[in-house]
Design a protein around this motif. Sequence first.
Motif, PDB file in Angstrom:
ATOM      1  N   GLU A  34       0.831  -1.207   0.000  1.00 29.86           N
ATOM      2  CA  GLU A  34       0.000   0.000   0.000  1.00 29.86           C
ATOM      3  C   GLU A  34       0.864   1.255   0.000  1.00 29.86           C
ATOM      4  O   GLU A  34       0.561   2.242  -0.687  1.00 29.86           O
ATOM      5  CB  GLU A  34      -0.930  -0.001   1.206  1.00 29.86           C
ATOM      6  CG  GLU A  34      -1.836   1.220   1.315  1.00 29.86           C
ATOM      7  CD  GLU A  34      -2.822   1.367   0.167  1.00 29.86           C
ATOM      8  OE1 GLU A  34      -3.270   2.516  -0.078  1.00 29.86           O
ATOM      9  OE2 GLU A  34      -3.151   0.351  -0.492  1.00 29.86           O
ATOM     10  N   LEU A  35       1.966   1.241   0.744  1.00 25.86           N
ATOM     11  CA  LEU A  35       2.858   2.404   0.755  1.00 25.86           C
ATOM     12  C   LEU A  35       3.478   2.629  -0.625  1.00 25.86           C
ATOM     13  O   LEU A  35       3.627   3.774  -1.070  1.00 25.86           O
ATOM     14  CB  LEU A  35       3.950   2.214   1.803  1.00 25.86           C
ATOM     15  CG  LEU A  35       3.497   2.275   3.269  1.00 25.86           C
ATOM     16  CD1 LEU A  35       4.632   1.845   4.198  1.00 25.86           C
ATOM     17  CD2 LEU A  35       2.998   3.671   3.627  1.00 25.86           C
ATOM     18  N   VAL A  36       3.844   1.547  -1.304  1.00 26.43           N
ATOM     19  CA  VAL A  36       4.359   1.672  -2.675  1.00 26.43           C
ATOM     20  C   VAL A  36       3.288   2.257  -3.581  1.00 26.43           C
ATOM     21  O   VAL A  36       3.548   3.155  -4.387  1.00 26.43           O
ATOM     22  CB  VAL A  36       4.828   0.296  -3.199  1.00 26.43           C
ATOM     23  CG1 VAL A  36       5.155   0.386  -4.693  1.00 26.43           C
ATOM     24  CG2 VAL A  36       6.047  -0.184  -2.427  1.00 26.43           C
ATOM     25  N   ALA A  37       2.056   1.775  -3.439  1.00 25.07           N
ATOM     26  CA  ALA A  37       0.958   2.275  -4.267  1.00 25.07           C
ATOM     27  C   ALA A  37       0.698   3.751  -4.020  1.00 25.07           C
ATOM     28  O   ALA A  37       0.262   4.471  -4.933  1.00 25.07           O
ATOM     29  CB  ALA A  37      -0.309   1.460  -3.994  1.00 25.07           C
ATOM     30  N   GLN A  38       0.985   4.226  -2.814  1.00 20.77           N
ATOM     31  CA  GLN A  38       0.783   5.633  -2.489  1.00 20.77           C
ATOM     32  C   GLN A  38       1.947   6.506  -2.952  1.00 20.77           C
ATOM     33  O   GLN A  38       1.918   7.719  -2.775  1.00 20.77           O
ATOM     34  CB  GLN A  38       0.581   5.796  -0.977  1.00 20.77           C
ATOM     35  CG  GLN A  38      -0.740   5.222  -0.473  1.00 20.77           C
ATOM     36  CD  GLN A  38      -0.938   5.417   1.014  1.00 20.77           C
ATOM     37  OE1 GLN A  38      -0.150   6.093   1.689  1.00 20.77           O
ATOM     38  NE2 GLN A  38      -2.006   4.847   1.551  1.00 20.77           N
ATOM     39  N   GLY A  39       2.956   5.892  -3.543  1.00 21.50           N
ATOM     40  CA  GLY A  39       4.049   6.658  -4.126  1.00 21.50           C
ATOM     41  C   GLY A  39       5.315   6.752  -3.303  1.00 21.50           C
ATOM     42  O   GLY A  39       6.253   7.461  -3.693  1.00 21.50           O
ATOM     43  N   HIS A  40       5.383   6.041  -2.188  1.00 20.28           N
ATOM     44  CA  HIS A  40       6.590   6.063  -1.367  1.00 20.28           C
ATOM     45  C   HIS A  40       7.663   5.146  -1.964  1.00 20.28           C
ATOM     46  O   HIS A  40       7.361   4.191  -2.683  1.00 20.28           O
ATOM     47  CB  HIS A  40       6.277   5.606   0.055  1.00 20.28           C
ATOM     48  CG  HIS A  40       5.358   6.517   0.796  1.00 20.28           C
ATOM     49  ND1 HIS A  40       5.755   7.735   1.303  1.00 20.28           N
ATOM     50  CD2 HIS A  40       4.042   6.382   1.117  1.00 20.28           C
ATOM     51  CE1 HIS A  40       4.736   8.313   1.907  1.00 20.28           C
ATOM     52  NE2 HIS A  40       3.690   7.519   1.809  1.00 20.28           N
ATOM     53  N   ASP A  41       8.900   5.457  -1.661  1.00 18.81           N
ATOM     54  CA  ASP A  41      10.044   4.636  -2.059  1.00 18.81           C
ATOM     55  C   ASP A  41      10.323   3.676  -0.912  1.00 18.81           C
ATOM     56  O   ASP A  41      10.885   4.054   0.110  1.00 18.81           O
ATOM     57  CB  ASP A  41      11.250   5.529  -2.342  1.00 18.81           C
ATOM     58  CG  ASP A  41      12.464   4.743  -2.822  1.00 18.81           C
ATOM     59  OD1 ASP A  41      12.403   3.500  -2.858  1.00 18.81           O
ATOM     60  OD2 ASP A  41      13.483   5.383  -3.156  1.00 18.81           O
ATOM     61  N   VAL A  42       9.908   2.420  -1.065  1.00 13.83           N
ATOM     62  CA  VAL A  42       9.938   1.469   0.041  1.00 13.83           C
ATOM     63  C   VAL A  42      10.940   0.356  -0.248  1.00 13.83           C
ATOM     64  O   VAL A  42      10.986  -0.190  -1.351  1.00 13.83           O
ATOM     65  CB  VAL A  42       8.540   0.853   0.282  1.00 13.83           C
ATOM     66  CG1 VAL A  42       8.570  -0.052   1.504  1.00 13.83           C
ATOM     67  CG2 VAL A  42       7.486   1.944   0.446  1.00 13.83           C
ATOM     68  N   THR A  43      11.727   0.024   0.764  1.00 14.70           N
ATOM     69  CA  THR A  43      12.638  -1.115   0.713  1.00 14.70           C
ATOM     70  C   THR A  43      12.225  -2.109   1.782  1.00 14.70           C
ATOM     71  O   THR A  43      12.016  -1.731   2.943  1.00 14.70           O
ATOM     72  CB  THR A  43      14.086  -0.672   0.941  1.00 14.70           C
ATOM     73  OG1 THR A  43      14.490   0.204  -0.129  1.00 14.70           O
ATOM     74  CG2 THR A  43      15.028  -1.871   0.973  1.00 14.70           C
ATOM     75  N   LEU A  44      12.093  -3.371   1.386  1.00 15.56           N
ATOM     76  CA  LEU A  44      11.687  -4.420   2.307  1.00 15.56           C
ATOM     77  C   LEU A  44      12.860  -5.339   2.610  1.00 15.56           C
ATOM     78  O   LEU A  44      13.466  -5.915   1.700  1.00 15.56           O
ATOM     79  CB  LEU A  44      10.544  -5.234   1.697  1.00 15.56           C
ATOM     80  CG  LEU A  44      10.107  -6.494   2.460  1.00 15.56           C
ATOM     81  CD1 LEU A  44       9.518  -6.134   3.812  1.00 15.56           C
ATOM     82  CD2 LEU A  44       9.109  -7.300   1.629  1.00 15.56           C
ATOM     83  N   PHE A  45      13.184  -5.465   3.881  1.00 20.49           N
ATOM     84  CA  PHE A  45      14.179  -6.431   4.343  1.00 20.49           C
ATOM     85  C   PHE A  45      13.418  -7.660   4.819  1.00 20.49           C
ATOM     86  O   PHE A  45      12.642  -7.593   5.784  1.00 20.49           O
ATOM     87  CB  PHE A  45      15.010  -5.837   5.482  1.00 20.49           C
ATOM     88  CG  PHE A  45      15.888  -4.690   5.074  1.00 20.49           C
ATOM     89  CD1 PHE A  45      17.236  -4.892   4.787  1.00 20.49           C
ATOM     90  CD2 PHE A  45      15.372  -3.401   4.972  1.00 20.49           C
ATOM     91  CE1 PHE A  45      18.055  -3.829   4.420  1.00 20.49           C
ATOM     92  CE2 PHE A  45      16.177  -2.336   4.599  1.00 20.49           C
ATOM     93  CZ  PHE A  45      17.523  -2.547   4.313  1.00 20.49           C
ATOM     94  N   ALA A  46      13.626  -8.787   4.128  1.00 20.90           N
ATOM     95  CA  ALA A  46      12.855  -9.991   4.426  1.00 20.90           C
ATOM     96  C   ALA A  46      13.563 -11.202   3.839  1.00 20.90           C
ATOM     97  O   ALA A  46      14.689 -11.096   3.341  1.00 20.90           O
ATOM     98  CB  ALA A  46      11.435  -9.855   3.866  1.00 20.90           C
ATOM     99  N   SER A  47      12.914 -12.351   3.875  1.00 27.13           N
ATOM    100  CA  SER A  47      13.499 -13.561   3.301  1.00 27.13           C
ATOM    101  C   SER A  47      13.521 -13.470   1.776  1.00 27.13           C
ATOM    102  O   SER A  47      12.726 -12.744   1.166  1.00 27.13           O
ATOM    103  CB  SER A  47      12.710 -14.793   3.746  1.00 27.13           C
ATOM    104  OG  SER A  47      11.379 -14.735   3.261  1.00 27.13           O
ATOM    105  N   GLY A  48      14.416 -14.220   1.162  1.00 29.07           N
ATOM    106  CA  GLY A  48      14.618 -14.127  -0.279  1.00 29.07           C
ATOM    107  C   GLY A  48      13.451 -14.625  -1.104  1.00 29.07           C
ATOM    108  O   GLY A  48      13.337 -14.289  -2.286  1.00 29.07           O
TER     109      GLY A  48
END
Length: 364
Positions: A31-45
């Motif tokens: 949702e944050l990406v859809a709102q136009g934010h530059d988001v980086t996710l740290f998670a499993s591959g």
Amino acid sequence: MKIAQIGPLIESVPPRFYGGTERIVSYLTEELVAQGHDVTLFASGDSITSANLIPCCEKALRLNPAVRDPIPYYMIMLDRVRRMASSFDVLHFHIDQFHCPLFRGIARSTVTTLHGRQDLPDLQQLYRAFPDMGLVSISDSQREPIPFANFLGTVYHGLPENLHRPTFSPRGGYLAFLGRISPEKRLDRAIEIARAVGFPLKIAAKVDAADIDYFEAKIKPLLNGNGVEFIGEIADAEKSEFLGEASALLFPINWPEPFGLVMIEAMACGTPVLAFRHGAAPEVIDDGVTGFVVDDIESAIATIPRLLSLDRRRIREAFENRFTVERMAINYGALYARAYTSHGHIPKVHSEEMVASAMGNAVN
């Protein structure tokens, strides 16, 4: 705004099956990406996201038989986040408290959502040791054991509005139990209630390794006989039908559940919820509208007729008004914006106040 979402590594984001925290991290990130934010996710591959993915282990730790200890992978992840920290306006952590010592120096750039229970005595010592780390509760009841902690706000969980289709005329004729089989979830109560009112009970649930002995000794014997069907763990795609065709969801918990995601999943399907009065249940359920909150099995049994008479369209409307991912992202966006524009000083506000403010001031 440049935002880092730091998710758990036990499950992928989103999880293949059970995994409430990872599911919320996924919904919020998308949702944050859809709102136009530059988001980086740290998670499993093996996570799937439209954000920038920084893999911190090859695949979800629970699904990797070679993994014996999850802590080394979290240490690797935290090192990567720390080295990249200056690239982000806000670091949003969803991994309990592992990060507190490393990120205390930049606490004002961090937000930490607490997803678990907080009534364990050891946690009081931890929050007193790190009073500068800003916390977000997922219900007001979650705060009660640690009222002195540095809470920035309460943000209720939310689901994508179109994730689950509502069913206004269910044909299943059964009661549903969805989630995890463990002592605190009290599936035995659900079985007792269903049998007392003469309804079939369908159980879609997983059994963690830690709860296998409990399942074998306490639950498995109750599955014998008519009227109880154990389906096992189901994926998101199967929930609309499972919950939507159910006459009601039983949520007979016996612990301070911080939120209870399955309750709003049921509401999204138009399905009423019968919950026991613990944790966040009274905050999530609008008594007499989306379900009922009861104190014991006798009250639960007596309430079933009224539960089944609730208007499923009103239940869906309540979900749309209170528990969508858009609303959740607006709330978090307001916290992020205050952190960014005030150089880290985030006023303490409640979820409803954040919505009112954010709706009038779009987060850029």
